[in-house]
Design an enzyme around this catalytic site. Structure first.
Site, PDB file in Angstrom:
ATOM      1  NE  ARG A   1      -0.758   4.573   9.277  1.00 37.81           N
ATOM      2  CZ  ARG A   1      -2.038   4.191   9.219  1.00 37.81           C
ATOM      3  NH1 ARG A   1      -2.557   3.813   8.083  1.00 37.81           N
ATOM      4  NH2 ARG A   1      -2.785   4.202  10.302  1.00 37.81           N
TER       5      ARG A   1
ATOM      6  NE  ARG B   1      -1.461  -1.913  11.769  1.00 37.13           N
ATOM      7  CZ  ARG B   1      -2.354  -0.982  11.486  1.00 37.13           C
ATOM      8  NH1 ARG B   1      -3.591  -1.077  11.960  1.00 37.13           N
ATOM      9  NH2 ARG B   1      -2.018   0.059  10.758  1.00 37.13           N
TER      10      ARG B   1
ATOM     11  CD  GLU C   1      -8.135  -1.575  11.132  1.00 36.21           C
ATOM     12  OE1 GLU C   1      -8.313  -0.340  11.153  1.00 36.21           O
ATOM     13  OE2 GLU C   1      -8.166  -2.260  10.099  1.00 36.21           O
TER      14      GLU C   1
ATOM     15  NE  ARG D   1      -3.574  -2.368   2.475  1.00 32.47           N
ATOM     16  CZ  ARG D   1      -4.486  -2.664   3.398  1.00 32.47           C
ATOM     17  NH1 ARG D   1      -4.693  -1.824   4.403  1.00 32.47           N
ATOM     18  NH2 ARG D   1      -5.176  -3.781   3.321  1.00 32.47           N
TER      19      ARG D   1
ATOM     20  CB  SER E   1     -10.760  -4.414   9.238  1.00 34.17           C
ATOM     21  OG  SER E   1     -11.877  -3.642   8.891  1.00 34.17           O
TER      22      SER E   1
END
Length: 414
Positions: A276, A388, A348, A261, A351
């Site tokens: 991130r 994560r 998070e 990403r 999801s």
RNA sequence: CGGGAGAUGUCAGAGUGGUCGAAUGUGCCGGUCUUGAAAACCGGUGAGGGUUAUACCUCCGGGGGUUCGAAUCCCCCUCUCCCGGCCA
């Protein structure tokens, strides 16, 4: 894509729902007009084509019978010429329609809570007690340095910022987590897949990343190909443009992939550590479900992801997203947020979304319901984001001297 | 990357400008026969969109072109197979 017929027949309801997602009414009105125009053009064009077809048939018949064709030829030529500008208009209308329609987000479910952003999300429950450390827990990047687990500088050297390298025990931990996740998902009935990490534009349009969010994707130069931002893209699109039988639903899939990403809109956020990154690993669940059964599958997926965190001994909370925080394709989303004691906050880590028939419509994934073809429901969710999870293990399993314990369930994988 | 062959309904495979949405075989569904099954025989059976249902439109790998009319002729692309090169 949303159901344009539904928009046509229930405009007020549709626009109310989409305002939760910040869509302007004027955009929807425009869409409705474009849809009407296209339909009108198609109806007249079809009639003219029918006329053309029958005259052409006559033409052949006349020739065989040796009849004079000059008069018919004049008619047929005139009709053909009359069709040309209309064809052009219909094509333009179609392009204009899809340009707008493909950028409209999914309807949120009626039960989705009102709200503008993550502040308005609803915490459904907390799982596992927070640990009392008896000392000041450190952030994962500090622990990474103390243990030599992550090489940030050389990751940047190899690529650019937001890339990093896992070293030694951390790298083995990552490998262990991937195996643990895949094994758990498989036990829950998900079939494991290894898929291409590069997909073409049609697939990315199918799941909703294109055309609107191309800026977030890494594109292969001079090719119609992109690095996948999530395994949701290849797993869902395996059934792109296919018609399934009702008996084979639901299809439960899982797969490990790296995800790429650009994080175009995230400059300055989470710049420390590996929360991130431009590249991260994830084990994903994807389901293709009967429309009447997708809520059950959704619950199964949430439960599975939460159970994995529990098995790892990681405290977390289950959060339902409000309308304003829902993603583009989602009708309903539940996030799992893991506790990070070093950062003193929940973050998070999974999801899970039900997109209803939104992606199915774009990707043309249908099933036979009797004689009719109907769109399936597609669902996706992380189980789990690997990077994560490493962060969460580091921060939750740290000792005062900076050393890190390995969760019991992972020991057999290490 | 170079050379050759190909892509048609579930599958196999014909079809080189109109009567072709497509022969034939196979598969599938129904029937006759049979105690039952098999075999044999007879009939039906491609897909997508659209419609309450019809009409109607589209589809012979994908896109463009020629023509009143294209599975069929022309151009581009993709994919598959074979041969050679390179290679984990």
């Amino acid at each position: 894509m949303i159901d344009l017929k539904y928009l046509q027949n229930n405009f007020d309801d549709a626009s109310t729902k989409l305002q939760k997602k910040g869509v302007e009414i004027s955009t929807l009105e425009q869409l409705q007009i474009l849809f009407k125009i296209l339909k009108k053009h198609n109806v007249t064009l079809e009639a003219m084509k029918a006329e053309q077809n029958s005259m052409s048939k006559l033409f052949g018949q006349y020739k065989r019978e040796g009849k004079d064709i000059s008069e018919l030829k004049v008619k047929v030529d005139a009709n053909k010429e009359a069709m040309l500008p209309l064809q052009e208009k219909a094509r333009e209308a179609e392009v204009a329609l899809y340009e707008v329609a493909l950028a409209i987000p999914n309807f949120p479910d009626d039960a989705v809570p009102e709200g503008a952003d993550e502040e308005d999300n609803i915490e459904l429950r907390k799982v596992l007690e927070l640990k009392n450390f008896g000392f000041e827990p450190k952030e994962h990047w500090k622990l990474a340095e103390m243990n030599g687990w992550i090489d940030f500088e050389r990751g940047v050297k190899l690529a650019k910022s937001r890339f990093s390298i896992l070293r030694g025990e951390a790298s083995r931990l990552e490998r262990a987590l991937i195996n643990f996740f895949l094994d758990t998902n498989t036990q829950k009935g998900f079939v494991e897949y290894s898929v291409p990490f590069i997909n073409n534009a049609a697939m990315l349009q199918g799941t909703g990343q294109l055309p609107k969010f191309g800026d977030d994707l890494f594109k292969i130069e001079d090719e119609d190909l992109y690095l996948i931002p999530t395994a949701e893209v290849p797993l869902t699109n395996m059934y792109h443009d296919e018609i399934l039988t009702e008996q084979e639903l639901p299809l439960l899939m899982t797969g490990y992939t790296p995800c790429f990403r650009k994080e175009a809109g995230s400059a300055g956020r989470d710049t420390r550590g590996i929360i991130r990154q431009h590249q991260f690993n994830k084990v994903e669940m994807v389901a293709i479900a009967h429309p009447d059964k997708s809520d059950e599958v959704f619950e199964l997926m949430v439960e599975n992801a939460s159970d994995i965190l529990t098995a790892l001994g990681l405290p977390h909370r289950v959060v339902e997203l409000c309308g304003g925080d829902l993603g583009f394709s989602a009708a309903k989303t539940i996030d799992l947020e893991v506790w990070l004691p070093g950062q003193n906050q929940y973050r998070e880590i999974s999801s899970i979304s039900n997109t209803r028939d939104f992606q199915a419509r774009r990707a043309k994934i249908r099933f036979k319901d009797g004689k009719k073809n109907r769109f399936v429901h597609t669902l996706n969710g992380s189980a789990l984001a690997v990077g994560r999870t490493i962060v969460a293990i580091m921060e939750n399993y740290q000792n005062e001297d900076g050393s890190i314990e390995i969760p019991e369930v992972l020991k057999k994988y290490m």
